[in-house]
Design an enzyme around this catalytic site. Structure first.
Site, PDB file in Angstrom:
ATOM      1  N   GLY A 194       0.819  -1.206   0.000  1.00  0.00           N
ATOM      2  CA  GLY A 194       0.000   0.000   0.000  1.00  0.00           C
ATOM      3  C   GLY A 194       0.849   1.250   0.000  1.00  0.00           C
ATOM      4  O   GLY A 194       1.961   1.267  -0.534  1.00  0.00           O
ATOM      5  N   SER A 195       0.352   2.297   0.624  1.00  0.00           N
ATOM      6  CA  SER A 195       1.004   3.600   0.588  1.00  0.00           C
ATOM      7  C   SER A 195       2.135   3.686   1.617  1.00  0.00           C
ATOM      8  O   SER A 195       2.143   2.978   2.630  1.00  0.00           O
ATOM      9  CB  SER A 195      -0.011   4.704   0.864  1.00  0.00           C
ATOM     10  OG  SER A 195      -0.451   4.652   2.213  1.00  0.00           O
ATOM     11  N   VAL A 198       0.951   4.759   5.324  1.00  0.00           N
ATOM     12  CA  VAL A 198       0.381   3.640   6.087  1.00  0.00           C
ATOM     13  C   VAL A 198       1.459   2.606   6.392  1.00  0.00           C
ATOM     14  O   VAL A 198       1.467   1.989   7.463  1.00  0.00           O
ATOM     15  CB  VAL A 198      -0.801   2.996   5.328  1.00  0.00           C
ATOM     16  CG1 VAL A 198      -1.341   1.792   6.089  1.00  0.00           C
ATOM     17  CG2 VAL A 198      -1.911   4.014   5.114  1.00  0.00           C
ATOM     18  N   GLY A 199       2.398   2.432   5.465  1.00  0.00           N
ATOM     19  CA  GLY A 199       3.509   1.511   5.705  1.00  0.00           C
ATOM     20  C   GLY A 199       4.294   1.887   6.954  1.00  0.00           C
ATOM     21  O   GLY A 199       4.735   1.020   7.718  1.00  0.00           O
ATOM     22  N   GLU A 216       5.660  -3.358   0.614  1.00  0.00           N
ATOM     23  CA  GLU A 216       5.724  -3.007  -0.812  1.00  0.00           C
ATOM     24  C   GLU A 216       4.904  -1.740  -0.963  1.00  0.00           C
ATOM     25  O   GLU A 216       3.675  -1.774  -0.872  1.00  0.00           O
ATOM     26  CB  GLU A 216       5.189  -4.169  -1.656  1.00  0.00           C
ATOM     27  CG  GLU A 216       5.451  -4.018  -3.135  1.00  0.00           C
ATOM     28  CD  GLU A 216       4.283  -3.375  -3.850  1.00  0.00           C
ATOM     29  OE1 GLU A 216       4.284  -2.134  -3.966  1.00  0.00           O
ATOM     30  OE2 GLU A 216       3.379  -4.102  -4.269  1.00  0.00           O
ATOM     31  N   CYS A 250       1.080  -0.170  -8.508  1.00  0.00           N
ATOM     32  CA  CYS A 250       2.209   0.327  -7.710  1.00  0.00           C
ATOM     33  C   CYS A 250       3.439   0.637  -8.549  1.00  0.00           C
ATOM     34  O   CYS A 250       4.258   1.470  -8.157  1.00  0.00           O
ATOM     35  CB  CYS A 250       2.555  -0.690  -6.620  1.00  0.00           C
ATOM     36  SG  CYS A 250       2.929  -2.340  -7.254  1.00  0.00           S
TER      37      CYS A 250
END
Length: 530
Positions: A194-195, A198-199, A216, A250
């Protein structure tokens, strides 16, 4: 659709069940892993129509694209795990009969219980590509699909109990509160796609339990179009990869750096390709999807509004025909950017069908522009020159890189996929996924007879004696450049030549003289062994 979120009690029960199951060792035997992987294969294969319907509702994804980019890739990933996990999991002997009589091995063990947090943009493929590796490595798992793709997420929740062992693998649906509760448990591995913002939250939560993470995260993946690029094939491949899935990939091209010498021709060809692929009204095209939500639509429109005074040019698309209710944004190519100015569209990953095109004067300028920004998940160069490609490969830094195409690093056979720095950490696919979700345990087995090490470490220490013994048997010295050069030449030239000579001598001694016959017999023998 109203996706059914799991209750707090259900989340707690799922964690307790899979944790208890893992401690029994149930998931460790290879036959069990393979059987569960075959069941996962059946889950996808037998429900293709249901997944087609779900992804049409979630992303307006047509049947062709769902099959190619979700179903096919998922089935191949699972089959790959079934075929190879026992070979990948074999204990490696890395030293035997060395100083002290040791036998040194690397033993592959499951990490334990994994949490797999899945994104919405490829809700099947990006779930299976990690989940298959988690099963293959012998772990238990809780799969957390995205609430933004509710039809696909609910389908997973409905199908898991019908195909997979529920004591080992569970689906938990929900949003931020449910994910937050999951992150409170001491998982042995957390996987998140994800983003970047948020990672960082995921990594921070994992740090409380020292849980390893596979992240990722994407980023602004650049494309450099060199002056010698094939303009037609360059424009075609950039357009189809950028606007597939509405730019919500992505590794999609996030912006283009095109050399000034070919900028006009490239932009004209890019416009022609977009119009040919999606027609005069892309909103009516069966091959053009939608952004995932109205919130996502509003985010993109705000970026375009912030750059409204920047004198940019919409070569295709633009905000005028966008439709929030339908989640529609047309394929938008934007030009007029300057490298010495800041733009909203260049601040972060767009994840949208909007493509900035920036003119630059040299390859060095392109490299500097890329390297002055956070490392992306992918980087692309279009050129017919091997020297230009090699320079780009050497002088830019990214999770992966491709020449003369985009997206293909995700599905490169038998290769790892992952980011670097702010675009992620860790890698998966093929054996790399198995390794990511395994613990490589070093095992040293010694004989019980006395050896020189006992003499060295038993008091009182004899410095001179120990030094002589260590220098004779243990101490390593760095090899010279001359030796390393000889070793490289030997491995590349002399060793193959010696092997060929040895094979020729053996064939002359034992062969029948009929080359075709001998090759046929050898082939049949190898086939029977495999």
């Amino acid at each position: 659709m109203s996706l059914r979120y799991n209750t707090s009690a259900e989340i707690k029960e799922a964690w307790e069940v899979v944790s208890a199951t893992y401690r029994t060792g149930k998931t460790r035997p290879f036959p069990f892993r393979r059987e569960q992987l075959r069941q996962l294969y059946k889950l996808i294969n037998e429900n293709q129509d249901a997944f087609n319907v779900a992804m049409d509702k979630d992303l307006k994804r047509n049947k062709h694209d769902t099959y190619v980019y979700e179903i096919l890739t998922s089935l191949n990933d699972i089959a790959d795990q079934v075929a190879n996990i026992e070979k990948w999991g074999e204990t490696e002997v890395i030293a035997s009969g060395t100083f002290g009589g040791e036998r040194v091995e690397i033993q592959y063990e499951p990490l334990g219980v994994a949490l797999d947090i899945v994104p919405w943009n490829y809700p099947v493929f990006l779930a299976i590509s990690t989940f298959a590796g988690i099963i293959g490595a012998g772990n238990c798992c809780i799969l957390k699909p995205s609430e933004l793709s509710p039809y696909t997420s609910q389908l997973f929740a409905d199908l898991f109990p019908k195909y997979l062992d529920q004591s080992c693998y569970r689906v938990i649906n929900g949003a931020v509160p449910e994910t937050t509760q999951l992150l409170e448990y001491p998982f042995n591995q957390i996987t998140y796609t994800g983003s970047t913002p948020v990672g960082k939250i995921i990594q921070s939560a994992a740090a409380k339990h020292l849980t390893p993470v596979l992240l990722e995260l994407g980023g602004k993946s650049p494309v450099y179009v060199a002056p010698d690029a094939d303009i037609k094939i360059t424009a075609l491949r950039i357009a189809v990869t950028k606007f597939f899935n509405n730019g919500q990939t992505c590794v999609t091209p996030d912006y283009i750096l095109v050399h000034k010498k070919v900028a006009a021709a490239f932009i004209a060809e890019l416009k022609a390709v977009v119009e040919k692929n999606y027609g005069p009204d892309p909103k009516k095209s069966a091959d053009y999807g939608r952004v995932i939500s109205k919130n996502h639509h509003r985010r993109i429109m705000k970026l375009l509004e912030r750059d409204a005074a920047a004198e940019l040019t919409f070569v295709t698309g633009g905000p005028k025909t966008a439709d929030e209710e339908d989640r529609y944004i047309p394929p938008t190519v934007v030009t007029g950017f300057r490298t010495d100015k800041d733009y909203a569209l260049m601040e972060g990953e767009l994840f949208a069908p909007v493509l900035p095109v920036i003119e630059i004067g040299s390859q060095e300028e392109a490299h500097k522009f890329i390297n002055d920004r956070p490392h992306p998940l992918a980087a692309y160069v279009f050129s017919t020159s091997a020297a230009v490609i090699a320079k780009f490969q050497k002088e830019t830094h990214s999770g992966s890189m491709a020449a003369n195409d985009c997206h293909i690093t995700v599905t490169a056979p038998d290769a790892p996929f992952g980011g670097v720095g702010p675009s992620g950490m860790g890698a998966y696919h093929h054996k790399y996924g198995f390794d990511q979700f395994s613990h490589k345990k070093t095992v040293v087995i010694k004989k019980t007879s006395r050896d020189p090490l006992d003499g060295i470490r038993t008091p009182p220490g004899d410095y001179e004696r120990t030094k002589r013994l260590v220098e004779l048997l243990i101490l390593k010295k760095p090899p010279s450049e001359g030796y390393l050069a000889f070793k490289k030449v030997f491995s590349r030239v002399f060793r193959p030549a010696l092997i060929t000579l040895a094979a020729a001598i053996l064939y002359k001694r034992f062969g029948s003289g009929d080359v075709v016959k001998d090759i046929t017999v050898l082939g049949a023998t190898l086939k029977s062994l495999l």
